[in-house]
Design a protein around this motif. Structure first.
Motif, PDB file in Angstrom:
ATOM      1  N   TYR A   1      56.094   0.517  21.503  1.00 15.71           N
ATOM      2  CA  TYR A   1      55.190   0.996  22.558  1.00 15.71           C
ATOM      3  C   TYR A   1      53.744   0.768  22.140  1.00 15.71           C
ATOM      4  CZ  TYR A   1      52.893   4.032  25.901  1.00 15.71           C
ATOM      5  OH  TYR A   1      52.062   4.520  26.889  1.00 15.71           O
TER       6      TYR A   1
ATOM      7  N   GLN B   1      51.497  -1.533  24.329  1.00 17.75           N
ATOM      8  CA  GLN B   1      50.679  -0.819  25.316  1.00 17.75           C
ATOM      9  C   GLN B   1      49.306  -0.390  24.829  1.00 17.75           C
ATOM     10  OE1 GLN B   1      51.756  -0.848  28.318  1.00 17.75           O
ATOM     11  NE2 GLN B   1      53.642  -1.764  27.571  1.00 17.75           N
ATOM     12  N   MET B   2      49.117  -0.363  23.541  1.00 21.25           N
ATOM     13  CA  MET B   2      47.842   0.167  23.061  1.00 21.25           C
ATOM     14  C   MET B   2      46.980  -0.960  22.541  1.00 21.25           C
ATOM     15  SD  MET B   2      49.114   3.559  21.140  1.00 21.25           S
ATOM     16  CE  MET B   2      49.598   4.984  22.077  1.00 21.25           C
TER      17      MET B   2
ATOM     18  N   ARG C   1      50.995   6.201  34.682  1.00 25.34           N
ATOM     19  CA  ARG C   1      49.757   6.791  34.190  1.00 25.34           C
ATOM     20  C   ARG C   1      48.970   7.470  35.298  1.00 25.34           C
ATOM     21  NH1 ARG C   1      48.760   5.647  29.174  1.00 25.34           N
ATOM     22  NH2 ARG C   1      49.517   3.661  28.396  1.00 25.34           N
TER      23      ARG C   1
ATOM     24  N   ASN D   1      51.397  10.917  30.192  1.00 21.48           N
ATOM     25  CA  ASN D   1      50.735  10.523  28.949  1.00 21.48           C
ATOM     26  C   ASN D   1      51.618   9.479  28.255  1.00 21.48           C
ATOM     27  OD1 ASN D   1      52.843  11.964  27.884  1.00 21.48           O
ATOM     28  ND2 ASN D   1      51.602  13.749  27.369  1.00 21.48           N
ATOM     29  N   ASP D   2      51.171   9.019  27.091  1.00 20.39           N
ATOM     30  CA  ASP D   2      51.902   7.937  26.419  1.00 20.39           C
ATOM     31  C   ASP D   2      53.361   8.286  26.206  1.00 20.39           C
ATOM     32  OD1 ASP D   2      49.894   6.061  26.175  1.00 20.39           O
ATOM     33  OD2 ASP D   2      48.996   7.125  24.495  1.00 20.39           O
TER      34      ASP D   2
END
Lengths: 361, 278
Positions: free
Chosen positions: B94, B98-99, B172, B177-178
């Motif tokens: 993730y 995603q970050m 989102r 949240n994540d």
């Protein structure tokens, strides 16, 4: 209830030199239906995503209800977003898709059930609640996406071209549903589209964008009747406004060759060359003696209207006539321009030469 | 045209049949041998089917060594390992997909590089670490030393990359949240990939021999792989042991076969698509 203020908002991507959004200023009042419209790549979706918090803001300030939200994550912005391709969760039923946001917020189960059922009723989805998105038609999916947005009573709806994946008939129907929904709920809405018809029919105010620059902000009527530059004039309205080169003399408008076009629509400081704009519906048929001859290149019969295409001193021109006129290709027709309907633009800056105050009278 | 595609198909099927036979033959041989007497196994000419199936061989095998316990140890450690591998790998996958953070590429590359190291080269340092943690000769030692899997991370990353961006953005903007995005969107949407990874990893852990044999000493902590081998080496390869060894092997393979039967739908799905379909 949501008031939004954008002050000098700008966006620059990491490895790019130029901004994709330049100095965006806009104040949105509560319950307004704002439409961002422009050709693809104009930055309308990027701006919407910045408001949603999905895209970082690289310059300027974004205020929501008096709070600076530049660095607040999407989940804390109390808005609901509808995406172009619906973005429904394929593994969840319609019920669970609509309930997603409520479940995340740990709303009580019976409240969720009640709210989802009410939403489904509004959107006529009650009999589909147990289905998965893949078992639904495009219009139904779009309604589920809308349902997911309205069920939470969010303060702000953001819609990113929500109707562009639908066929023409469904699009008109859904457009109406969204307008009715807005009337009913009164939620401040920002709607992105490249379709000027959607913009004209839905918006309380339109923001026209091009290359990341705001071109004009105004009500549909203002934008249509008093475009501030040639881009807005040509983008809004179908078929687009006609443009041709002309001259402004102290008392009249003429073609470049000196032939008279008509009276000045308003007092104008500038003299000399100008671009003259006139909408197709502001051109009328005239008699042979007073009219300007136009050779018909081709016609388009739409049932409700007849579009006649031709060339005037080298510039393409389209005339919108009632469908009962008998006009054939190759024929010469005589036209004149409705007085006071001219739009005048500076040939270099392309900005309107008419002062809005004067025009509005 | 039709003739060509038809003969092509026939060649495909012929090849597939040959390979299938080659693959399945040892398994069939093992099953049949488990039911034979020692004499039948070594009979010349070959006896394909046991004249009188020796079902007692299974009970005999279980009496010779605690194979039941070994199978339990293997199954238990493999399940726990797979569980943690999936949790941890999905979290790192993730972050990797995603970050945005500095050194993300470097992190991913360094993870991949560790995969390129020969496993044997990591045994000594890993052994020292496990020893210092006081986990030698424990099942916990086997579990902890295996819960980070580059293979799982890599496959999960690939699966997560297939999840449409709008899904994540929709979640989102709905307030997730994540952790909620991971748990409620990414993982369910990659379910078949996760099952596949889990299954592959389970088989790998169940079959793992060398590393567990290094850190485990006492018989009650033996995995089935280790147990079978010790039994084999300590009691010798005398002819009369063969039916029992084969019976023990059949028992060892059973959990895997059951798992495959149960999960084959997911397994095929996970391999044939990414698990994400609108």
């Amino acid at each position: 209830m949501s008031k939004i203020k954008m002050l000098h908002l700008s966006k620059q991507y990491d490895k790019q030199k130029d901004n994709v959004i330049h100095d965006f200023n806009l104040e949105i009042k509560d319950k307004e239906f704002i439409v961002f419209v422009g050709p693809s790549g104009c930055g309308k979706s990027t701006t919407l995503r910045m408001i949603a918090g999905l895209e970082s803001i690289t310059g300027g300030e974004l205020w929501m209800d008096g709070v600076l939200v530049n660095d607040i994550p999407p989940k804390d912005r109390d808005m609901a977003m509808v995406f172009q391709n619906y973005a429904l969760f394929p593994h969840l039923t319609v019920f669970d898709n609509i309930a997603f946001g409520l479940k995340i917020r740990k709303v009580k189960r019976d409240v969720i059930k009640q709210k989802v059922e009410k939403t489904a009723e509004i959107l006529e989805l009650t009999s589909y609640l147990k289905r998965k998105p893949k078992e639904l038609s495009g219009g139904q999916r779009q309604r589920v996406a809308l349902g997911r947005a309205i069920v939470r009573d969010a303060n702000l709806f953001l819609m990113d071209e929500p109707l562009s994946n639908l066929d023409a008939k469904l699009r008109v129907q859904m457009r109406e549903e969204i307008i009715n929904l807005h009337k009913r709920l009164g939620t401040t809405t920002i709607y992105v589209t490249h379709d000027q018809t959607e913009a004209m029919t839905m918006a309380s105010r339109i923001v026209v964008l091009k290359d990341g620059h705001v071109q004009q902000i105004g009500t549909p009527k203002e934008i249509y009747n008093h475009p501030e530059n040639m881009f807005v004039a040509s983008f809004i309205g179908a078929p687009a406004m006609n443009f041709f080169k002309g001259m402004i003399t102290p008392d009249q408008l003429t073609f470049s060759n000196g032939n008279r076009i008509g009276a000045l629509p308003a007092a104008i400081d500038k003299q000399g060359e100008a671009i003259i704009g006139i909408r197709p519906e502001d051109i009328i048929l005239a008699n042979k003696e007073t009219g300007i001859p136009l050779q018909v290149d081709y016609t388009e019969m739409l049932g409700s209207d007849l579009y006649v295409y031709g060339k005037l001193h080298g510039d393409s021109i389209v005339v919108r006539l009632r469908p009962d006129h008998d006009v054939v290709t190759g024929e010469i027709i005589y036209i004149e321009f409705a007085s006071n309907k001219f739009h005048l633009f500076d040939p270099i800056t392309e900005q309107s030469l008419l002062h809005r105050e004067e025009l509005k009278q | 045209m039709e003739m060509v595609s038809r003969s092509r198909k026939m060649i495909h099927y012929a090849l597939l049949t040959i390979f299938s036979i080659v693959m399945v033959f040892p398994l069939v041989w093992m099953f049949l041998s488990a039911l034979k007497t020692p004499e039948e196994i070594f009979a010349v000419p070959l006896d394909w089917l046991p004249s009188n199936p020796q079902w007692g061989n299974f009970a005999g095998a279980l009496e010779l060594a605690p194979f039941g316990l070994y199978i339990f140890n293997s199954t238990f450690t493999a399940i726990v390992i797979v569980f943690f591998q999936i949790i941890l790998s999905s979290m790192i996958a993730y972050a990797l997909t995603q970050m945005t953070f500095k050194g993300k590429k470097l992190l991913f590359n360094s993870i991949l590089i560790t995969y390129m190291l020969p496993a044997a080269a990591t045994y000594v340092p890993s052994y020292v670490i496990v020893a210092k943690l006081g986990l030698l000769d424990t099942l916990a030692g086997i579990i902890i030393s295996n819960i980070a899997s580059v293979f799982t991370i890599f496959l999960m990353r690939q699966a997560f990359m297939q999840v449409p961006k709008e899904m994540i953005e929709a979640a989102r903007s709905e307030g997730a949240n994540d952790f909620a995005v991971l748990r409620k969107v990414m993982m369910p949407m990659c379910k078949s990939s996760i099952f596949t990874v889990g299954l592959i990893s389970f088989v790998q852990m169940y079959n793992n021999y060398l590393w567990p044999s290094l850190i485990v000493n006492s018989q009650e902590n033996y995995l089935i792989t280790v147990g079978l081998n010790r039994f084999f080496t300590t009691s010798g390869t005398f002819a009369d042991q063969w039916p029992l060894i084969m019976a023990a092997s059949v028992l060892a393979v059973l959990p895997l076969l059951i798992l495959f039967v149960l999960l084959q739908k997911w397994f095929i799905k996970g391999i044939s698509d990414s698990g994400v379909k609108g």
